[in-house]
Design a protein around this motif. Structure first.
Motif, PDB file in Angstrom:
ATOM      1  N   ASP A 122       6.423 -36.167  12.038  1.00  0.00           N
ATOM      2  CA  ASP A 122       5.785 -36.028  10.721  1.00  0.00           C
ATOM      3  C   ASP A 122       4.820 -34.842  10.727  1.00  0.00           C
ATOM      4  O   ASP A 122       3.820 -34.852  11.454  1.00  0.00           O
ATOM      5  CB  ASP A 122       5.044 -37.325  10.382  1.00  0.00           C
ATOM      6  CG  ASP A 122       4.510 -37.339   8.959  1.00  0.00           C
ATOM      7  OD1 ASP A 122       4.508 -36.275   8.304  1.00  0.00           O
ATOM      8  OD2 ASP A 122       4.081 -38.418   8.501  1.00  0.00           O
ATOM      9  N   ASP A 123       5.109 -33.828   9.920  1.00  0.00           N
ATOM     10  CA  ASP A 123       4.251 -32.640   9.872  1.00  0.00           C
ATOM     11  C   ASP A 123       2.819 -32.987   9.491  1.00  0.00           C
ATOM     12  O   ASP A 123       1.870 -32.273   9.876  1.00  0.00           O
ATOM     13  CB  ASP A 123       4.809 -31.623   8.881  1.00  0.00           C
ATOM     14  CG  ASP A 123       6.046 -30.903   9.409  1.00  0.00           C
ATOM     15  OD1 ASP A 123       6.486 -31.238  10.533  1.00  0.00           O
ATOM     16  OD2 ASP A 123       6.567 -30.013   8.710  1.00  0.00           O
ATOM     17  N   GLU A 124       2.633 -34.055   8.739  1.00  0.00           N
ATOM     18  CA  GLU A 124       1.290 -34.419   8.297  1.00  0.00           C
ATOM     19  C   GLU A 124       0.395 -34.864   9.450  1.00  0.00           C
ATOM     20  O   GLU A 124      -0.836 -34.881   9.311  1.00  0.00           O
ATOM     21  CB  GLU A 124       1.371 -35.535   7.250  1.00  0.00           C
ATOM     22  CG  GLU A 124       2.026 -35.092   5.941  1.00  0.00           C
ATOM     23  CD  GLU A 124       2.041 -36.208   4.913  1.00  0.00           C
ATOM     24  OE1 GLU A 124       1.562 -37.318   5.240  1.00  0.00           O
ATOM     25  OE2 GLU A 124       2.530 -35.965   3.786  1.00  0.00           O
ATOM     26  N   LEU A 125       1.008 -35.221  10.575  1.00  0.00           N
ATOM     27  CA  LEU A 125       0.220 -35.627  11.736  1.00  0.00           C
ATOM     28  C   LEU A 125      -0.278 -34.429  12.548  1.00  0.00           C
ATOM     29  O   LEU A 125      -1.075 -34.608  13.476  1.00  0.00           O
ATOM     30  CB  LEU A 125       1.051 -36.553  12.629  1.00  0.00           C
ATOM     31  CG  LEU A 125       1.502 -37.873  11.992  1.00  0.00           C
ATOM     32  CD1 LEU A 125       2.364 -38.667  12.962  1.00  0.00           C
ATOM     33  CD2 LEU A 125       0.298 -38.698  11.550  1.00  0.00           C
ATOM     34  N   TRP A 126       0.184 -33.248  12.209  1.00  0.00           N
ATOM     35  CA  TRP A 126      -0.241 -32.027  12.890  1.00  0.00           C
ATOM     36  C   TRP A 126      -1.426 -31.417  12.128  1.00  0.00           C
ATOM     37  O   TRP A 126      -1.406 -31.337  10.898  1.00  0.00           O
ATOM     38  CB  TRP A 126       0.891 -31.006  12.939  1.00  0.00           C
ATOM     39  CG  TRP A 126       2.020 -31.369  13.847  1.00  0.00           C
ATOM     40  CD1 TRP A 126       2.995 -32.308  13.625  1.00  0.00           C
ATOM     41  CD2 TRP A 126       2.315 -30.790  15.121  1.00  0.00           C
ATOM     42  NE1 TRP A 126       3.867 -32.348  14.684  1.00  0.00           N
ATOM     43  CE2 TRP A 126       3.491 -31.430  15.609  1.00  0.00           C
ATOM     44  CE3 TRP A 126       1.713 -29.793  15.887  1.00  0.00           C
ATOM     45  CZ2 TRP A 126       4.053 -31.095  16.851  1.00  0.00           C
ATOM     46  CZ3 TRP A 126       2.278 -29.459  17.117  1.00  0.00           C
ATOM     47  CH2 TRP A 126       3.425 -30.106  17.585  1.00  0.00           C
ATOM     48  N   GLU A 127      -2.398 -30.950  12.888  1.00  0.00           N
ATOM     49  CA  GLU A 127      -3.526 -30.274  12.243  1.00  0.00           C
ATOM     50  C   GLU A 127      -3.108 -28.929  11.679  1.00  0.00           C
ATOM     51  O   GLU A 127      -3.610 -28.487  10.640  1.00  0.00           O
ATOM     52  CB  GLU A 127      -4.683 -30.098  13.241  1.00  0.00           C
ATOM     53  CG  GLU A 127      -5.946 -29.550  12.617  1.00  0.00           C
ATOM     54  CD  GLU A 127      -7.147 -29.625  13.543  1.00  0.00           C
ATOM     55  OE1 GLU A 127      -8.075 -28.812  13.358  1.00  0.00           O
ATOM     56  OE2 GLU A 127      -7.159 -30.492  14.441  1.00  0.00           O
ATOM     57  N   PRO A 129       0.706 -26.352  11.247  1.00  0.00           N
ATOM     58  CA  PRO A 129       2.163 -26.522  11.255  1.00  0.00           C
ATOM     59  C   PRO A 129       2.745 -26.438  12.661  1.00  0.00           C
ATOM     60  O   PRO A 129       2.344 -25.583  13.461  1.00  0.00           O
ATOM     61  CB  PRO A 129       2.653 -25.370  10.366  1.00  0.00           C
ATOM     62  CG  PRO A 129       1.514 -25.089   9.456  1.00  0.00           C
ATOM     63  CD  PRO A 129       0.282 -25.315  10.286  1.00  0.00           C
TER      64      PRO A 129
END
Length: 479
Positions: A122-127, A129
């Motif tokens: 999930d990209d949203e879990l990365w601070e 990209p």
């Protein structure tokens, strides 16, 4: 991407270094900014071997690594190759094979890494990209920044420095093998070794896909746990039924699954499967506070198992439920589930075969099946562990290079994870000494969101490998 301004450890070199070794380390220092730039370019390529992802990106990644290998000026030949998966007509993913014949009776070294990466999740879990390399607080963030594109670039950067300093005096034989499907199970690895055995044959093999004790202390991995992974289906009903009408008399599959899976561990959370072995071995000091810091263990949650903490991770088996197929929370209804499937991932103590471990787990599950539930075992994937013979000359040479490259004495590490393809290397090249190294530290978060590379660790790893190559070049194959 910006480069780190952290001090270079070359400022205080060992007085025992030869003139050529000191010159190689100077070349490494000058080459680090370019190596980090090239690493950033590799991180931008989302090369994922799983079929659900764009395979053209994996080909692009292989081509980029091949160009980097050609650019070192070291190799006689650089090719992008594929091998068949086992004995099927299916081709595996693209790998890079670069070769240089030994001259003047020098030994040959094989350098391994892999260019494919884990899916980002999930990209949203990365601070930031996952495929946009970003430097902050002395670390380079991005998918593959540590595992294992940093391993690729450690090889490339070390070769560049050694070639620049030694020039035509570089007589060492070198093979570079950068695999394209390690994260997808190395399905064509064994066949690739057989197909290219002569090109890959070496006196020593460096597998740059492990880690270190911490960001400052280098580690030589001398043991790896094996793995036994499989899917278990638990079935109790021919069809779903109303939980109000029949609950309390009919065991549903989830009830059976929870009851059965709980038997895999005892009250302390240690594995409770008869037939799984453990290994005795010394481990460095490692506190519960360090474990909490490195893993994000929540306050109030206790570690599991018994004995010293690193011994639990390195030398004892573990069992984890890594996936489950059942009705999701959003779709939940008052229904007795007819079946549940789980993925069980076991880590096997070094020295025990993965097949024996799997047999023990299957036997335990069958012997402890509740309510007469029906069990089905599928998708079994096995990989044996690894134990290094630390008496070999290459181990001593590597330890010395680590001490001078990091400025800190190395430690022998066990690793709780598995690198099953090492068993293939041992089988195909029994005379070669296998050296498992790496650029990761405990905060790298490989396979997880916000994967990162500690830049000073990378710099020290390149220095280490450049020194190792230089010292190997001073040897003869017979010695």
């Amino acid at each position: 991407m910006t480069s780190s301004s952290a001090p270079d450890p070359s400022a205080s070199e060992s007085p025992d270094l030869s003139a050529s070794e000191s010159a190689v380390l100077e070349a490494v220092a000058l080459g680090i900014p370019g190596a980090l730039s090239d690493l950033g370019a590799l991180v931008r390529i989302p090369g994922i071997a799983w079929p659900a992802f764009d395979q053209a990106q994996l080909e692009r990644s292989a081509d980029a690594v091949a160009e980097l290998a050609r650019g070192t000026g070291v190799f006689d030949e650089v090719r992008v190759l594929r091998a068949h998966v086992d004995d099927t007509d299916e081709l595996g993913q693209p790998a890079v094979l670069a070769t240089r014949a030994a001259r003047g009776g020098k030994p040959t070294i094989l350098l391994y890494a892999h260019h494919d990466v884990q899916p980002p999740g999930d990209d949203e879990l990365w601070e930031t990209p996952p495929f946009e390399p970003t430097v902050r607080d002395g670390r380079l963030y991005g998918r593959g920044a540590a595992d294992d594109k940093a391993g690729v670039m450690a090889h490339i950067a070390a070769l560049r420095a050694v070639r620049e300093v030694l020039g035509d005096d570089l007589e060492l034989g070198v093979a570079l093998f950068v695999e394209g499907e390690e994260e997808y199970g190395s399905r064509s690895f064994a066949r690739f070794l057989r197909d290219n055995a002569e090109a890959l044959r070496a006196d020593a093999i460096v597998v740059a896909d492990s880690g270190n004790l911490d960001s400052e202390t280098p580690g030589l991995t001398v043991s790896l746990r094996g793995n036994a992974r499989f899917t278990l289906r638990i079935r109790t009903l021919q069809h779903a039924s109303h939980s109000g009408m029949f609950g309390g008399a009919v065991p549903d599959a989830m009830m059976a699954a929870v009851t059965l899976l709980a038997t895999l561990w005892d009250a302390d959370g240690a594995v409770a499967v008869e037939g799984l072995s453990m290994r005795e071995g010394e481990t460095p000091a490692y506190s519960e506070a360090t474990l909490r810091d490195e893993t994000g263990l929540l306050p109030g949650v206790s570690p599991v198992g018994r004995g010293d903490i690193l011994g639990r991770i390195w030398n004892r088996p573990s069992i984890t439920i890594t996936g489950i197929d059942a009705t999701g929370v959003a779709q939940a209804s008052n229904t007795l589930l007819p079946e549940v499937s789980v993925v069980i991932s076991a880590r096997v103590a070094p020295g025990q075969s993965a097949q024996d471990a799997y047999d023990a787990i299957e036997r335990h599950l069958r012997d402890n099946t509740p309510f007469g539930a029906e069990l089905t075992f599928t998708d079994v994937d096995l990989g044996d562990g690894f134990l290094v013979d630390t008496a070999g000359w290459a181990v001593g040479l590597t330890r010395g290079a680590m001490a001078d490259g990091y400025g800190t004495a190395p430690v022998d590490l066990g690793v709780g994870g598995s690198i099953p393809f090492i068993a293939d290397l041992v089988r195909e090249f029994p005379a070669a000494q296998i050296l498992v190294t790496g650029v990761e530290d405990p905060h790298s978060r490989a396979h997880s969101p916000d994967e990162s590379l500690h830049l000073d660790t990378f710099r020290s790893a390149v220095r280490t490998e450049a020194l190792l190559l230089t010292r190997l070049n001073a040897r003869t194959a017979a010695s």
